[in-house]
Scaffold this active site. Structure first.
Site, PDB file in Angstrom:
ATOM      1  N   ARG A   1      -5.179  -2.341   8.899  1.00 10.40           N
ATOM      2  CA  ARG A   1      -5.003  -3.469   8.764  1.00 10.40           C
ATOM      3  C   ARG A   1      -5.463  -4.156  10.226  1.00 10.40           C
ATOM      4  NH1 ARG A   1      -4.145  -6.441   4.104  1.00 10.40           N
ATOM      5  NH2 ARG A   1      -2.827  -4.638   3.440  1.00 10.40           N
TER       6      ARG A   1
ATOM      7  N   ASP B   1       5.035  -4.558   6.085  1.00  8.76           N
ATOM      8  CA  ASP B   1       5.562  -5.915   6.275  1.00  8.76           C
ATOM      9  C   ASP B   1       5.693  -6.943   5.178  1.00  8.76           C
ATOM     10  OD1 ASP B   1       2.616  -5.933   6.893  1.00  8.76           O
ATOM     11  OD2 ASP B   1       2.869  -7.896   7.422  1.00  8.76           O
TER      12      ASP B   1
ATOM     13  N   ASP C   1       2.695  -0.760  11.893  1.00 11.30           N
ATOM     14  CA  ASP C   1       2.723  -2.093  12.469  1.00 11.30           C
ATOM     15  C   ASP C   1       4.096  -2.847  12.381  1.00 11.30           C
ATOM     16  OD1 ASP C   1       2.485  -2.173   9.909  1.00 11.30           O
ATOM     17  OD2 ASP C   1       1.174  -3.746   9.721  1.00 11.30           O
TER      18      ASP C   1
ATOM     19  N   THR D   1       4.715   2.429   5.315  1.00 13.08           N
ATOM     20  CA  THR D   1       2.967   2.172   5.679  1.00 13.08           C
ATOM     21  C   THR D   1       2.555   3.114   6.373  1.00 13.08           C
ATOM     22  OG1 THR D   1       1.777   0.510   6.476  1.00 13.08           O
ATOM     23  CG2 THR D   1       3.991   0.399   7.175  1.00 13.08           C
TER      24      THR D   1
ATOM     25  N   ASP E   1       0.265   2.019   8.608  1.00 11.91           N
ATOM     26  CA  ASP E   1      -0.168   1.176   9.585  1.00 11.91           C
ATOM     27  C   ASP E   1       0.783   1.359  10.892  1.00 11.91           C
ATOM     28  OD1 ASP E   1      -2.216   0.507   8.060  1.00 11.91           O
ATOM     29  OD2 ASP E   1      -1.191  -1.242   7.323  1.00 11.91           O
TER      30      ASP E   1
ATOM     31  N   ARG F   1       0.749  -5.057  -5.244  1.00  6.87           N
ATOM     32  CA  ARG F   1       1.033  -6.109  -4.458  1.00  6.87           C
ATOM     33  C   ARG F   1       0.949  -7.503  -5.220  1.00  6.87           C
ATOM     34  NH1 ARG F   1      -0.740  -4.147   0.840  1.00  6.87           N
ATOM     35  NH2 ARG F   1      -2.496  -2.756   0.829  1.00  6.87           N
TER      36      ARG F   1
ATOM     37  N   GLY G   1       0.961  -1.132  -0.029  1.00  6.05           N
ATOM     38  CA  GLY G   1      -0.190  -0.043   0.137  1.00  6.05           C
ATOM     39  C   GLY G   1       0.907   1.145  -0.157  1.00  6.05           C
TER      40      GLY G   1
HETATM   41  O1  F6P Z   1      -1.220  -1.343   4.717  1.00  2.69           O
HETATM   42  C1  F6P Z   1      -1.829  -0.071   4.358  1.00  2.69           C
HETATM   43  C2  F6P Z   1      -3.442  -0.304   4.391  1.00  2.69           C
HETATM   44  O2  F6P Z   1      -4.064   1.079   3.925  1.00  2.69           O
HETATM   45  C3  F6P Z   1      -4.181  -0.822   5.424  1.00  2.69           C
HETATM   46  O3  F6P Z   1      -4.460   0.106   6.413  1.00  2.69           O
HETATM   47  C4  F6P Z   1      -5.480  -1.410   4.747  1.00  2.69           C
HETATM   48  O4  F6P Z   1      -5.809  -2.267   5.557  1.00  2.69           O
HETATM   49  C5  F6P Z   1      -4.907  -2.094   3.329  1.00  2.69           C
HETATM   50  O5  F6P Z   1      -3.866  -1.096   3.291  1.00  2.69           O
HETATM   51  C6  F6P Z   1      -5.998  -1.620   2.283  1.00  2.69           C
HETATM   52  O6  F6P Z   1      -5.170  -2.373   1.226  1.00  2.69           O
HETATM   53  P1  F6P Z   1      -5.799  -2.078  -0.281  1.00  2.69           P
HETATM   54  O7  F6P Z   1      -5.532  -0.641  -0.776  1.00  2.69           O
HETATM   55  O8  F6P Z   1      -5.113  -3.024  -1.184  1.00  2.69           O
HETATM   56  O9  F6P Z   1      -7.310  -2.263  -0.317  1.00  2.69           O
END
Ligand code: F6P
Length: 326
Positions: A175, A106, A133, A129, A131, A75, A14
Protein backbone atom coordinates in the site's frame (compact mmCIF):
# COMPACT_ATOMS: atom_id res chain seq x y z
CA UNK A 1 -8.22 -11.30 36.60
CA UNK A 2 -11.61 -10.00 35.47
CA UNK A 3 -14.60 -12.01 34.48
CA UNK A 4 -14.69 -12.08 30.69
CA UNK A 5 -16.52 -15.27 29.73
CA UNK A 6 -17.25 -15.06 26.01
CA UNK A 7 -14.75 -13.70 23.55
CA UNK A 8 -15.25 -13.03 19.87
CA UNK A 9 -12.35 -13.32 17.43
CA UNK A 10 -12.26 -11.95 13.90
CA UNK A 11 -9.86 -11.28 11.02
CA UNK A 12 -10.33 -8.08 9.07
CA UNK A 13 -8.90 -6.14 6.10
CA UNK A 14 -6.49 -7.82 3.68
CA UNK A 15 -5.72 -11.38 4.77
CA UNK A 16 -2.16 -12.21 5.74
CA UNK A 17 -0.31 -15.51 6.19
CA UNK A 18 -0.35 -16.39 9.88
CA UNK A 19 -3.86 -15.15 10.59
CA UNK A 20 -4.98 -18.77 11.03
CA UNK A 21 -2.17 -19.42 13.48
CA UNK A 22 -3.35 -16.37 15.45
CA UNK A 23 -6.98 -17.55 15.48
CA UNK A 24 -5.81 -20.96 16.66
CA UNK A 25 -3.84 -19.42 19.53
CA UNK A 26 -6.79 -17.26 20.60
CA UNK A 27 -9.29 -20.13 20.53
CA UNK A 28 -7.04 -22.55 22.40
CA UNK A 29 -5.92 -20.02 25.03
CA UNK A 30 -9.50 -18.88 25.59
CA UNK A 31 -10.88 -22.40 25.94
CA UNK A 32 -7.97 -23.36 28.20
CA UNK A 33 -9.08 -20.62 30.57
CA UNK A 34 -12.70 -21.76 30.53
CA UNK A 35 -13.99 -19.11 28.13
CA UNK A 36 -16.38 -19.62 25.26
CA UNK A 37 -14.79 -18.41 22.03
CA UNK A 38 -16.91 -17.20 19.11
CA UNK A 39 -15.61 -16.83 15.57
CA UNK A 40 -16.90 -13.76 13.73
CA UNK A 41 -16.80 -14.37 9.96
CA UNK A 42 -15.85 -11.65 7.42
CA UNK A 43 -14.51 -9.14 9.95
CA UNK A 44 -16.62 -6.13 10.88
CA UNK A 45 -19.17 -7.01 8.20
CA UNK A 46 -19.82 -10.35 9.91
CA UNK A 47 -20.18 -8.49 13.20
CA UNK A 48 -22.85 -6.27 11.64
CA UNK A 49 -24.62 -9.28 10.08
CA UNK A 50 -24.33 -11.50 13.15
CA UNK A 51 -22.28 -14.09 11.28
CA UNK A 52 -21.00 -15.47 14.56
CA UNK A 53 -20.47 -19.08 15.68
CA UNK A 54 -19.13 -20.85 18.73
CA UNK A 55 -15.71 -22.46 18.17
CA UNK A 56 -14.29 -25.65 19.60
CA UNK A 57 -10.57 -26.33 19.94
CA UNK A 58 -10.88 -28.87 17.11
CA UNK A 59 -12.19 -26.14 14.78
CA UNK A 60 -8.64 -24.82 14.73
CA UNK A 61 -6.89 -28.16 14.24
CA UNK A 62 -4.67 -28.35 11.19
CA UNK A 63 -4.76 -24.64 10.34
CA UNK A 64 -1.46 -23.34 11.74
CA UNK A 65 0.21 -24.08 8.39
CA UNK A 66 -2.51 -22.62 6.17
CA UNK A 67 -2.52 -19.22 4.46
CA UNK A 68 -5.67 -17.09 4.14
CA UNK A 69 -8.08 -17.09 7.06
CA UNK A 70 -10.67 -19.70 8.01
CA UNK A 71 -12.77 -16.84 9.44
CA UNK A 72 -12.72 -15.08 6.07
CA UNK A 73 -12.23 -11.33 5.91
CA UNK A 74 -13.73 -8.21 4.39
CA UNK A 75 -13.38 -4.46 4.20
CA UNK A 76 -16.77 -3.31 5.51
CA UNK A 77 -18.32 -0.04 4.37
CA UNK A 78 -21.41 -0.58 6.52
CA UNK A 79 -19.51 -0.87 9.80
CA UNK A 80 -18.10 2.65 9.53
CA UNK A 81 -21.61 4.15 9.66
CA UNK A 82 -23.30 4.86 13.02
CA UNK A 83 -26.11 2.50 12.08
CA UNK A 84 -23.65 -0.27 11.18
CA UNK A 85 -21.82 0.09 14.48
CA UNK A 86 -25.06 -0.05 16.42
CA UNK A 87 -26.07 -3.24 14.58
CA UNK A 88 -22.67 -4.74 15.34
CA UNK A 89 -22.95 -3.89 19.02
CA UNK A 90 -26.44 -5.41 19.20
CA UNK A 91 -25.18 -8.61 17.58
CA UNK A 92 -22.32 -8.87 20.05
CA UNK A 93 -24.70 -8.39 22.97
CA UNK A 94 -27.15 -10.95 21.58
CA UNK A 95 -24.33 -13.50 21.53
CA UNK A 96 -23.23 -12.53 25.04
CA UNK A 97 -19.77 -11.52 23.78
CA UNK A 98 -18.00 -9.51 26.45
CA UNK A 99 -14.47 -9.43 24.99
CA UNK A 100 -12.98 -9.18 21.51
CA UNK A 101 -9.75 -10.09 19.73
CA UNK A 102 -9.35 -8.15 16.47
CA UNK A 103 -6.75 -9.32 13.96
CA UNK A 104 -5.99 -6.95 11.10
CA UNK A 105 -4.14 -3.96 9.74
CA UNK A 106 -4.43 -0.22 10.35
CA UNK A 107 -7.98 -0.08 8.91
CA UNK A 108 -9.05 -2.58 11.57
CA UNK A 109 -7.75 -0.35 14.33
CA UNK A 110 -9.26 2.79 12.81
CA UNK A 111 -12.58 0.93 12.93
CA UNK A 112 -11.90 -0.17 16.49
CA UNK A 113 -11.08 3.35 17.68
CA UNK A 114 -14.37 4.73 16.32
CA UNK A 115 -16.42 1.79 17.64
CA UNK A 116 -15.02 1.83 21.16
CA UNK A 117 -15.62 5.57 21.50
CA UNK A 118 -19.32 4.69 21.40
CA UNK A 119 -19.53 1.22 22.89
CA UNK A 120 -17.55 -0.19 25.72
CA UNK A 121 -16.41 -3.77 25.15
CA UNK A 122 -12.96 -4.91 26.24
CA UNK A 123 -10.86 -5.62 23.16
CA UNK A 124 -7.28 -6.48 22.23
CA UNK A 125 -5.87 -6.27 18.69
CA UNK A 126 -3.20 -8.19 16.80
CA UNK A 127 -1.28 -6.69 13.85
CA UNK A 128 -2.25 -8.83 10.86
CA UNK A 129 -1.05 -7.36 7.59
CA UNK A 130 1.70 -8.10 5.10
CA UNK A 131 2.51 -4.36 4.91
CA UNK A 132 4.30 -3.93 8.30
CA UNK A 133 3.02 -0.37 8.41
CA UNK A 134 1.92 -0.14 12.04
CA UNK A 135 3.37 1.50 15.11
CA UNK A 136 3.69 -0.54 18.30
CA UNK A 137 5.30 -3.58 16.72
CA UNK A 138 8.54 -4.46 14.97
CA UNK A 139 6.79 -7.05 12.79
CA UNK A 140 3.27 -7.71 11.64
CA UNK A 141 1.78 -11.16 11.10
CA UNK A 142 2.30 -12.05 7.42
CA UNK A 143 5.14 -9.68 6.59
CA UNK A 144 7.90 -12.28 6.81
CA UNK A 145 6.00 -14.71 4.57
CA UNK A 146 5.20 -12.01 2.01
CA UNK A 147 8.87 -11.02 1.83
CA UNK A 148 9.94 -14.66 1.45
CA UNK A 149 7.43 -15.07 -1.39
CA UNK A 150 8.73 -11.94 -3.11
CA UNK A 151 12.34 -13.02 -2.64
CA UNK A 152 11.72 -16.40 -4.20
CA UNK A 153 9.95 -14.77 -7.16
CA UNK A 154 12.68 -12.18 -7.71
CA UNK A 155 15.40 -14.86 -7.56
CA UNK A 156 13.61 -16.61 -10.43
CA UNK A 157 13.25 -13.36 -12.33
CA UNK A 158 16.97 -12.77 -11.95
CA UNK A 159 17.69 -16.11 -13.65
CA UNK A 160 15.75 -15.17 -16.76
CA UNK A 161 16.98 -11.56 -16.64
CA UNK A 162 20.54 -12.85 -16.65
CA UNK A 163 19.88 -15.26 -19.52
CA UNK A 164 18.65 -12.37 -21.68
CA UNK A 165 20.72 -9.47 -20.30
CA UNK A 166 17.58 -7.62 -19.37
CA UNK A 167 16.53 -4.93 -16.96
CA UNK A 168 13.58 -6.02 -14.84
CA UNK A 169 11.31 -3.83 -12.78
CA UNK A 170 9.42 -5.73 -10.08
CA UNK A 171 6.52 -4.02 -8.33
CA UNK A 172 5.69 -5.22 -4.83
CA UNK A 173 2.74 -4.61 -2.52
CA UNK A 174 2.69 -2.59 0.68
CA UNK A 175 0.00 0.00 0.00
CA UNK A 176 1.69 3.27 0.99
CA UNK A 177 4.54 1.60 2.86
CA UNK A 178 7.77 0.33 1.34
CA UNK A 179 8.89 -2.34 3.80
CA UNK A 180 8.10 -5.36 1.63
CA UNK A 181 10.03 -3.77 -1.24
CA UNK A 182 12.88 -2.70 1.03
CA UNK A 183 13.43 -6.06 2.72
CA UNK A 184 12.87 -8.06 -0.49
CA UNK A 185 15.12 -5.76 -2.50
CA UNK A 186 17.97 -6.04 0.01
CA UNK A 187 17.58 -9.83 0.15
CA UNK A 188 17.69 -10.17 -3.64
CA UNK A 189 20.58 -7.79 -4.19
CA UNK A 190 18.37 -5.43 -6.20
CA UNK A 191 20.28 -2.76 -8.13
CA UNK A 192 17.73 -0.17 -6.99
CA UNK A 193 14.88 -0.06 -4.48
CA UNK A 194 12.23 2.63 -4.84
CA UNK A 195 10.03 3.18 -1.81
CA UNK A 196 7.62 5.86 -0.61
CA UNK A 197 9.65 6.54 2.54
CA UNK A 198 12.40 8.15 0.45
CA UNK A 199 11.94 10.57 -2.44
CA UNK A 200 12.53 8.89 -5.79
CA UNK A 201 14.53 11.04 -8.22
CA UNK A 202 13.98 9.14 -11.45
CA UNK A 203 16.91 10.86 -13.20
CA UNK A 204 19.26 9.45 -10.60
CA UNK A 205 17.82 5.97 -11.25
CA UNK A 206 18.36 6.46 -14.99
CA UNK A 207 21.90 7.83 -14.51
CA UNK A 208 22.79 4.76 -12.53
CA UNK A 209 21.42 2.48 -15.23
CA UNK A 210 23.61 4.33 -17.72
CA UNK A 211 26.69 3.89 -15.56
CA UNK A 212 25.94 0.18 -15.12
CA UNK A 213 25.49 -0.25 -18.85
CA UNK A 214 28.84 1.44 -19.57
CA UNK A 215 30.62 -0.95 -17.22
CA UNK A 216 28.70 -3.89 -18.67
CA UNK A 217 26.52 -4.70 -15.70
CA UNK A 218 23.83 -5.95 -18.00
CA UNK A 219 21.40 -7.47 -15.52
CA UNK A 220 19.55 -5.05 -13.32
CA UNK A 221 16.65 -5.63 -10.98
CA UNK A 222 14.77 -2.56 -9.84
CA UNK A 223 12.30 -3.21 -7.05
CA UNK A 224 9.55 -0.60 -6.71
CA UNK A 225 6.91 -0.40 -4.00
CA UNK A 226 3.37 0.00 -5.32
CA UNK A 227 3.05 3.20 -3.25
CA UNK A 228 6.28 4.84 -4.40
CA UNK A 229 6.01 8.61 -4.85
CA UNK A 230 7.24 8.43 -8.47
CA UNK A 231 4.85 5.65 -9.50
CA UNK A 232 4.83 1.90 -9.97
CA UNK A 233 6.45 -0.51 -12.43
CA UNK A 234 4.62 1.03 -15.40
CA UNK A 235 5.92 4.55 -14.80
CA UNK A 236 9.47 3.39 -14.10
CA UNK A 237 9.41 1.15 -17.19
CA UNK A 238 8.23 4.04 -19.40
CA UNK A 239 10.95 6.36 -18.10
CA UNK A 240 13.68 3.80 -18.78
CA UNK A 241 12.47 3.06 -22.29
CA UNK A 242 12.12 6.78 -23.07
CA UNK A 243 15.78 7.43 -22.23
CA UNK A 244 17.25 4.10 -23.38
CA UNK A 245 15.12 2.89 -26.29
CA UNK A 246 17.62 0.15 -27.14
CA UNK A 247 17.63 -1.56 -23.75
CA UNK A 248 15.67 -4.76 -23.23
CA UNK A 249 13.30 -3.96 -20.36
CA UNK A 250 10.53 -6.04 -18.78
CA UNK A 251 8.27 -5.48 -15.78
CA UNK A 252 6.44 -7.74 -13.39
CA UNK A 253 3.74 -6.79 -10.89
CA UNK A 254 3.82 -9.54 -8.28
CA UNK A 255 0.38 -8.72 -6.84
CA UNK A 256 -1.71 -10.90 -4.57
CA UNK A 257 0.64 -13.90 -4.72
CA UNK A 258 2.37 -12.03 -1.87
CA UNK A 259 -0.67 -12.45 0.35
CA UNK A 260 -1.11 -16.22 0.01
CA UNK A 261 0.77 -19.37 0.85
CA UNK A 262 1.84 -21.22 3.97
CA UNK A 263 3.05 -18.85 6.68
CA UNK A 264 6.77 -18.91 7.43
CA UNK A 265 7.94 -20.28 10.78
CA UNK A 266 8.53 -16.69 11.94
CA UNK A 267 4.92 -15.71 11.22
CA UNK A 268 3.58 -18.83 12.94
CA UNK A 269 5.60 -18.11 16.07
CA UNK A 270 4.67 -14.41 16.05
CA UNK A 271 0.97 -15.18 15.57
CA UNK A 272 1.00 -17.81 18.32
CA UNK A 273 2.76 -15.52 20.79
CA UNK A 274 0.47 -12.59 20.11
CA UNK A 275 -2.76 -14.63 20.10
CA UNK A 276 -1.80 -16.16 23.44
CA UNK A 277 -0.84 -12.74 24.83
CA UNK A 278 -4.08 -11.13 23.62
CA UNK A 279 -6.32 -13.50 25.57
CA UNK A 280 -4.17 -13.14 28.67
CA UNK A 281 -4.34 -9.36 28.32
CA UNK A 282 -8.14 -9.52 28.16
CA UNK A 283 -8.17 -11.66 31.31
CA UNK A 284 -5.89 -9.19 33.06
CA UNK A 285 -8.08 -6.22 32.09
CA UNK A 286 -5.47 -4.72 29.75
CA UNK A 287 -7.77 -3.69 26.92
CA UNK A 288 -8.25 -1.31 23.95
CA UNK A 289 -4.64 -2.07 23.09
CA UNK A 290 -2.81 -3.86 20.31
CA UNK A 291 -0.36 -6.62 21.23
CA UNK A 292 2.87 -6.22 19.27
CA UNK A 293 6.43 -7.42 19.38
CA UNK A 294 9.23 -4.95 20.14
CA UNK A 295 12.80 -6.16 20.70
CA UNK A 296 11.42 -9.70 20.92
CA UNK A 297 9.10 -8.82 23.82
CA UNK A 298 5.31 -8.58 23.70
CA UNK A 299 4.21 -5.00 24.29
CA UNK A 300 0.78 -3.34 24.29
CA UNK A 301 -0.04 -0.06 22.55
CA UNK A 302 -3.38 1.82 22.74
CA UNK A 303 -5.48 1.49 19.56
CA UNK A 304 -5.37 5.17 18.67
CA UNK A 305 -1.56 5.11 18.64
CA UNK A 306 -1.25 2.19 16.21
CA UNK A 307 -3.60 3.56 13.58
CA UNK A 308 -0.78 4.57 11.28
CA UNK A 309 2.85 4.27 11.96
CA UNK A 310 5.52 3.99 9.35
CA UNK A 311 8.80 3.51 11.17
CA UNK A 312 11.36 5.83 9.55
CA UNK A 313 14.00 4.03 7.50
CA UNK A 314 17.46 4.59 8.92
CA UNK A 315 20.12 6.47 6.95
CA UNK A 316 22.49 3.53 7.54
CA UNK A 317 20.20 1.22 5.63
CA UNK A 318 19.87 3.65 2.73
CA UNK A 319 23.65 3.98 2.55
CA UNK A 320 24.07 0.20 2.74
CA UNK A 321 21.72 -0.29 -0.22
CA UNK A 322 23.71 2.20 -2.28
CA UNK A 323 27.05 0.59 -1.41
CA UNK A 324 25.97 -3.02 -1.88
CA UNK A 325 24.24 -2.46 -5.20
CA UNK A 326 27.31 -0.99 -6.93
O1 F6P B 1 -2.92 -4.28 3.06
C1 F6P B 1 -2.53 -5.42 2.40
C2 F6P B 1 -2.57 -5.20 0.90
O2 F6P B 1 -2.20 -6.42 0.28
C3 F6P B 1 -1.72 -4.05 0.37
O3 F6P B 1 -0.36 -4.38 0.27
C4 F6P B 1 -2.39 -3.79 -0.94
O4 F6P B 1 -2.20 -2.45 -1.35
C5 F6P B 1 -3.84 -4.04 -0.64
O5 F6P B 1 -3.88 -4.89 0.50
C6 F6P B 1 -4.63 -4.68 -1.75
O6 F6P B 1 -5.96 -4.78 -1.34
P1 F6P B 1 -7.08 -5.59 -2.13
O7 F6P B 1 -6.80 -7.05 -1.93
O8 F6P B 1 -8.34 -5.18 -1.49
O9 F6P B 1 -6.95 -5.22 -3.56
Amino acid sequence: MNKIKNIGVMTSGGDSPGMNAAVRAVVRTGVYHGMDVYGIRRGYQGMVDGDIFKMKTTDVSNIIQRGGTILKTARSKEFVTEEGMEKAYTQLRNHGIDGLVLIGGDGTFRGATAFFKRYSIPAVGLPGTIDKDMAGTDFTIGFDTAVNTAVSAIDKIRDTAEAHDRIFIVELMGRDAGYIALHSGISCGAEDILIPETVTHINEVLDRIETDEIRKKTVQIIVVAEGDDFGGAKEVHESIVARFPKLDVRSCILGHIQRGGAPSYADRVLASRLGFAAVNALRAGNTQVMAGIVNNKVVFTPFEQVVKGNTPISEDLIEMIRVLSV
